[in-house]
Design an enzyme around this catalytic site. Sequence first.
Site, PDB file in Angstrom:
ATOM      1  N   HIS A 187       6.771  60.883 -17.405  1.00 27.34           N
ATOM      2  CA  HIS A 187       7.535  62.119 -17.207  1.00 27.34           C
ATOM      3  C   HIS A 187       8.134  62.160 -15.804  1.00 27.34           C
ATOM      4  CE1 HIS A 187       8.201  66.544 -17.863  1.00 27.34           C
ATOM      5  NE2 HIS A 187       8.130  66.545 -16.536  1.00 27.34           N
ATOM      6  N   GLU A 188       7.309  61.900 -14.807  1.00 29.63           N
ATOM      7  CA  GLU A 188       7.799  61.973 -13.424  1.00 29.63           C
ATOM      8  C   GLU A 188       8.759  60.837 -13.106  1.00 29.63           C
ATOM      9  OE1 GLU A 188       7.452  64.649 -11.923  1.00 29.63           O
ATOM     10  OE2 GLU A 188       5.862  65.483 -13.192  1.00 29.63           O
ATOM     11  N   HIS A 231      12.172  62.119 -13.891  1.00 32.46           N
ATOM     12  CA  HIS A 231      12.730  62.922 -12.794  1.00 32.46           C
ATOM     13  C   HIS A 231      13.235  62.022 -11.664  1.00 32.46           C
ATOM     14  CE1 HIS A 231      11.886  66.975 -14.090  1.00 32.46           C
ATOM     15  NE2 HIS A 231      10.590  66.757 -14.222  1.00 32.46           N
ATOM     16  N   GLU A 234      14.840  68.224 -16.431  1.00 32.21           N
ATOM     17  CA  GLU A 234      13.792  68.171 -17.447  1.00 32.21           C
ATOM     18  C   GLU A 234      14.245  67.398 -18.682  1.00 32.21           C
ATOM     19  OE1 GLU A 234      10.696  68.863 -17.131  1.00 32.21           O
ATOM     20  OE2 GLU A 234      10.924  69.718 -15.135  1.00 32.21           O
TER      21      GLU A 234
END
Length: 490
Positions: free
Chosen positions: A255-256, A259, A285
């Site tokens: 997930h990170e 980003h 997101e």
Amino acid sequence: MSAFDDLLAFQRQTEALSSVAERLGWDQETVMPRGATEQRADEMAAMEEVLHERRTDPRIGEWLEAARPQNEVEQRIVDLISRDFSRSSRVPARLASELAKTTSLAQGIWAEARAKEAPEDFLPTLDQVLMLKREEAAALADGGDLYDALLDDYEPDTTAAEIAVLFDAMRPRLVALRDEVLGADHQPQALNGHFPQETQLRLARACASAFGYDWSRGRIDLAVHPFSSGRWQDSRITTRVVEPEPFNCIYSTIHEVGHSSYELGIDPDYAFTPLGRGVSMGVHESQSRIYENQMGRGRAFSGWLFNRMSDAFDGLNIADPDAFYATVNRVTPGYIRTEADEIQYNLHIMLRFDLERDLIAGKLDADDLVEAWNARFLKDFGVAVDRPANGVLQDVHWSVGLFGYFPTYALGNVYAGCLNEAMRDAVPELHDSLAEGDASPGVEWLRENVQRHGGLLPPRQLIETATGVAISPIPLLDYLEEKFGRIYDL
């Protein structure tokens, strides 16, 4: 030099200082000694005073008036600086500094209260943050809606009313699908075993590499709440480890990486300008969620991960890649947003959205938040909150003043649903590549169609240009029903 050149030169210094301030925040959440909390709060306040003074410098207004942009890139830079100048000028310097100091202190107080399961230790501080955010919202709103004024920091030109309509359209299908899944005869097996921290972190690094994370411009560290930080040539990620639950670490990392890859993928010519960052948190997101879910939790990549985890942990209690895929996507009535399955995740966001709107509007006070949270969670999820760390204390966002941020998570899921549909059509080889632990075809499509543009296009225009269709929750909801219908034999 022209007025535009003067404006851009001044902005470049402001952007550089802002990046330094962001690095102070990263340090505070990762390696800063616990005893340095008060000093860091003063440092953050001092940096904010400098930044606020620069963002409200009267010369900016003069340069903006005299600037003559020569192309669409220069015009967009002028528009974004003008927007920031207008918003910053409405916030008193005293308030900007006090917010920076209070939220820096509040973050540490929240972390300690969470560790001790003691919301009473945090709520008085949250009340202080709330008072300051309400004051900031009133200054920015100029007579308009307070929550909209804060939301505009994270998703420009979007209103709470529009978000509420979107959520009302999504909720019935999400709830119906959840009820079908939880009531299905076939239920995937849970992952059990001992998963040491260092082995989890090695796997997390391997997953980050599979998604193209640039280790020459990034690093991974541990934090209480996973986040990414930085831009241009330095964008770092964090994760957390819970030894019985390796998916927590692995998927937080992916997930990170989404980003961070967005920030690292922006056209380098935009560095140190307003175009050199993600255009909105909803778009941000969309990148983290499509990396984590549509690619990372898909059948192809989970098959590769099954083999890697089986080797790393000397076998698993899951029989084969198909069963493992079901386990990765297992739906349970859990408490934690960051660990929630794709079906229930947006329901967590809807809960927070409604509560924080009431907090900003003054309909709900900090002292009543635990009771309100627990009652709403029981209503929405059918489970009573067992402890504060699984309830009102689980997220860092309110402690650091990020009111208006939460709805962008769900909006990012909607954007990701649209992007995934377009990406799968454009990149037919993606499935086979993911099965080999290589996400690069999808990453490259996202970099070309979304990431490289940075702040050049407004959020909705960016997504609609990338996909060729109007933004809608339908692709996301259709994807969820098809995916979980197969997993649960619905």
